[in-house]
Design a protein around this motif. Structure first.
Motif, mmCIF file in Angstrom:
data_model
loop_
_atom_site.group_PDB
_atom_site.id
_atom_site.type_symbol
_atom_site.label_atom_id
_atom_site.label_comp_id
_atom_site.label_asym_id
_atom_site.label_seq_id
_atom_site.Cartn_x
_atom_site.Cartn_y
_atom_site.Cartn_z
ATOM 1 N N ARG A 2 0.358 -0.675 -0.153
ATOM 2 C CA ARG A 2 0.393 -0.391 0.168
ATOM 3 C C ARG A 2 0.595 1.317 -0.176
ATOM 4 N NH1 ARG A 2 -5.637 0.063 -1.025
ATOM 5 N NH2 ARG A 2 -5.514 1.726 -0.352
ATOM 6 N N HIS A 7 -4.192 -1.737 -8.290
ATOM 7 C CA HIS A 7 -5.295 -2.573 -6.871
ATOM 8 C C HIS A 7 -4.067 -3.045 -5.551
ATOM 9 C CE1 HIS A 7 -7.688 -4.610 -4.967
ATOM 10 N NE2 HIS A 7 -7.473 -5.601 -4.351
ATOM 11 N N ASP A 15 -5.466 -4.385 1.255
ATOM 12 C CA ASP A 15 -5.063 -3.536 2.738
ATOM 13 C C ASP A 15 -5.784 -4.030 3.732
ATOM 14 O OD1 ASP A 15 -8.245 -4.108 2.277
ATOM 15 O OD2 ASP A 15 -9.330 -2.177 1.615
HETATM 16 MG MG MG Z 1 -9.586 -1.140 -1.682
#
Ligand code: MG
Ligand code: IDP
Length: 151
Positions: A87, A117, A120
């Protein structure tokens, strides 16, 4: 070494723009291990399942249409803290809030065309990997790991 896995996908815009190699190179050079890689053109159903958490959002229909508009490159990366670090490497959801040096901060401008993408959380990664790699991933020993991780 306590290891985890994350699901990273180059979205249709990243594939069209020729950014697959650069994105793979960033994870490789960081020291992470590639254990799954394939190109898939998602069906609308699969795209909707992938983004199921966003189904009540006004942009959901457009997001599903976009994500199923062409091939994506699906990856599974493995290594220490890879979900959170993936991330960080991506940048923020909003490209204009993403720092230069991050993938979105270097290559994108618009929220709906932010090229990548990444899972998360560890729980999301498990769900997404089961969805996109139902056949499983590749178990292999990366011999250079002794130079990436302190024993
Ligand atoms: Mg997401
Ligand atoms: P993420 O990709 O950083 O995890 P999410 O909130 O999970 O962000 O949203 C998934 C994707 O949906 C985003 O990457 C972006 O392309 C799109 N998206 C998120 N919020 C909006 C919005 O407000 N308008 C249009 N598209 C959005």
């Amino acid at each position: 070494m306590a290891s985890e896995r994350t699901f990273i996908a180059v979205k249709p815009d990243g594939v069209q723009r020729g950014l697959v190699g650069d994105i793979i190179a960033r994870f490789e050079k960081r020291g992470y291990k590639l254990v799954g890689l394939k190109m898939v053109t998602p069906t609308k159903e699969k795209a909707a399942e992938h983004y199921q958490d966003l189904s009540s959002k006004p942009f959901f229909g457009g997001l599903v249409d976009f994500f199923s508009s062409g091939p994506i490159v699906c990856m599974c990366w493995e290594g220490l803290d890879v979900v959170k670090q993936g991330r960080q490497m991506m940048g923020e959801t909003q490209p204009l809030a993403s720092k230069p040096g991050s993938i979105r901060g270097d290559f994108s401008i618009d929220l709906g065309r932010n090229i990548i993408h990444g899972s998360d959380s560890v729980e999301s990664a498990e769900r997404e990997l089961a969805m996109w790699f139902p056949e499983g991933v590749n178990e292999w020993a990366k011999t250079v790991d002794a130079w990436v991780y302190e024993p």
